[in-house]
Design a protein around this motif. Structure first.
Motif, short mmCIF file in Angstrom:
data_model
loop_
_atom_site.label_atom_id
_atom_site.label_comp_id
_atom_site.label_asym_id
_atom_site.label_seq_id
_atom_site.Cartn_x
_atom_site.Cartn_y
_atom_site.Cartn_z
N ASP A 58 0.83 -1.21 0.00
CA ASP A 58 0.00 0.00 0.00
C ASP A 58 0.86 1.26 0.00
N ASN A 59 1.95 1.24 0.75
CA ASN A 59 2.87 2.38 0.75
C ASN A 59 3.49 2.57 -0.63
N GLU A 60 3.88 1.49 -1.24
CA GLU A 60 4.48 1.57 -2.57
C GLU A 60 3.46 2.09 -3.58
N ALA A 61 2.21 1.68 -3.44
CA ALA A 61 1.17 2.15 -4.35
C ALA A 61 0.89 3.64 -4.17
N VAL A 108 5.99 3.77 9.30
CA VAL A 108 7.10 4.69 9.05
C VAL A 108 8.22 3.99 8.28
N VAL A 109 8.56 2.79 8.71
CA VAL A 109 9.62 2.04 8.02
C VAL A 109 9.24 1.80 6.56
N PHE A 110 8.02 1.31 6.34
CA PHE A 110 7.58 1.03 4.97
C PHE A 110 7.46 2.31 4.15
N GLY A 111 7.00 3.37 4.81
CA GLY A 111 6.88 4.65 4.11
C GLY A 111 8.22 5.18 3.65
N VAL A 112 9.22 5.10 4.52
CA VAL A 112 10.57 5.53 4.15
C VAL A 112 11.09 4.69 2.98
N HIS A 113 10.94 3.39 3.11
CA HIS A 113 11.44 2.49 2.06
C HIS A 113 10.78 2.79 0.72
N ALA A 114 9.47 2.98 0.74
CA ALA A 114 8.74 3.21 -0.51
C ALA A 114 9.08 4.55 -1.14
N LEU A 116 11.81 6.54 -0.60
CA LEU A 116 13.21 6.95 -0.67
C LEU A 116 13.75 7.15 -2.09
N PRO A 117 13.46 6.26 -3.04
CA PRO A 117 13.98 6.52 -4.39
C PRO A 117 13.50 7.85 -4.96
N ALA A 118 12.21 8.15 -4.80
CA ALA A 118 11.67 9.40 -5.33
C ALA A 118 12.23 10.60 -4.59
N LEU A 119 12.40 10.49 -3.28
CA LEU A 119 12.93 11.61 -2.50
C LEU A 119 14.41 11.82 -2.78
N THR A 120 15.12 10.76 -3.06
CA THR A 120 16.53 10.90 -3.44
C THR A 120 16.64 11.65 -4.76
N ALA A 121 15.73 11.37 -5.69
CA ALA A 121 15.74 12.06 -6.98
C ALA A 121 15.43 13.55 -6.83
N SER A 122 14.59 13.90 -5.85
CA SER A 122 14.19 15.30 -5.70
C SER A 122 14.97 16.05 -4.63
N GLY A 123 15.78 15.32 -3.84
CA GLY A 123 16.42 15.95 -2.68
C GLY A 123 15.38 16.35 -1.66
N GLY A 124 14.45 15.43 -1.38
CA GLY A 124 13.28 15.73 -0.58
C GLY A 124 13.44 15.51 0.92
N THR A 125 12.31 15.54 1.59
CA THR A 125 12.27 15.51 3.05
C THR A 125 11.28 14.46 3.54
N ILE A 126 11.65 13.79 4.61
CA ILE A 126 10.77 12.89 5.34
C ILE A 126 10.48 13.51 6.69
N VAL A 127 9.21 13.60 7.05
CA VAL A 127 8.82 13.99 8.41
C VAL A 127 7.95 12.87 8.96
N ALA A 128 8.35 12.31 10.07
CA ALA A 128 7.57 11.25 10.72
C ALA A 128 6.93 11.80 11.98
N THR A 129 5.65 11.54 12.15
CA THR A 129 4.99 11.93 13.39
C THR A 129 5.32 10.90 14.46
N ALA A 130 6.13 11.31 15.42
CA ALA A 130 6.37 10.49 16.61
C ALA A 130 5.40 11.02 17.68
N SER A 131 5.91 11.49 18.78
CA SER A 131 5.07 11.97 19.87
C SER A 131 5.99 12.32 21.02
N MET A 132 5.48 13.09 21.97
CA MET A 132 6.23 13.21 23.22
C MET A 132 6.36 11.85 23.89
N ALA A 133 5.45 10.93 23.52
CA ALA A 133 5.55 9.55 24.01
C ALA A 133 6.77 8.83 23.43
#
Length: 239
Positions: A58-61, A108-114, A116-133
């Motif tokens: 689903d992430n890849e799609a 998050v892991v699957f999202g990064v993996h899916a 990453l190739p496109a973000l490497t091509a664009s010099g993009g950014t990943i933001v992951a919602t963690a939490s104070m938790a």
């Protein structure tokens, strides 16, 4: 900007989507809430894709949809999250545990993996919602705290790996925000006098994260304090 937002149909994801779209970004909303996702997509001119982030395919799609519709990807906001709904004693529920870990960590892991190739091509950014938790312990939901701590560790560890490719990775760590995820805890928080964080504050910090030059940072968002990267001090090293 072309942005993929998981958990984009509601809460923080939806609020960020509205703000980015208002600034001219092209948005792919990825969620399992079809009704809310399609309604929001129609409202802001975005693309909605059904995406269970705990499934790699689903992430890849979702990434493929961004590429085929808009021609690239500049931002992956990996935001989908759930509470566990169980503890580690008699209330332990394997299906709920797997679901919480699948959405909050695998997502998050699957999202990064899916992405990453496109973000490497664009010099993009990943933001992951963690939490104070992901920074402090949470007695009310140790499983949630465990997977959010894992997201914090992942972001801090990935930063150096991804920097040579020109990809930044950051974590957003809000306190209890005014979204559906606090659910049954809302009344208790009110009773304890614990302030609930306006979603607008989280959005403003998110925008500051995008504008920053840093990577591997974990930005706290708590009521009454100016947001900033949390400083992990005092970790002992070898002598």
């Amino acid at each position: 900007m072309i942005a993929l937002i998981t958990g984009g149909a509601n809460g923080i994801g939806a609020a960020v989507a509205r703000r980015l779209a208002a600034d001219g970004a092209k948005i792919v909303l990825a969620d399992v809430d079809d009704a809310a996702g399609q309604e929001l997509a129609a409202d802001i001119g975005a693309l909605y894709v059904r995406c269970d982030v705990s499934a790699l395919a689903d992430n890849e799609a979702a990434v493929a949809a961004a590429l085929s519709t808009y021609g690239g990807l500049d931002l992956a906001f990996l935001n989908a999250g759930v509470t566990s709904g169980c503890g580690l004693g008699e209330d332990f529920d394997l299906a709920k545990y797997r679901r919480a870990m699948g959405v909050n960590l695998d997502g998050v892991v699957f999202g990064v993996h899916a992405a990453l190739p496109a973000l490497t091509a664009s010099g993009g950014t990943i933001v992951a919602t963690a939490s104070m938790a992901g920074i402090v312990g949470v007695e009310a939901d140790p499983i949630y705290a465990a997977n959010k701590h894992a997201v914090v560790g992942l972001v801090r560890s990935l930063a150096g790996q991804l920097a040579p490719a020109g990809v930044r990775v950051q974590a957003l760590c809000p306190s209890f925000a005014d979204t559906a995820i606090i659910g049954e805890h809302r009344a208790l928080l009110s009773e304890l006098g614990f302030p609930i964080l306006p979603v607008s504050d989280v959005v403003e910090t998110f925008l500051r994260v995008l504008e920053s030059d840093g990577t591997g940072e974990c930005w706290f968002v708590v009521p009454g304090r100016e947001s900033a990267p949390f400083q992990f001090r005092g970790v002992p090293g070898p002598r």
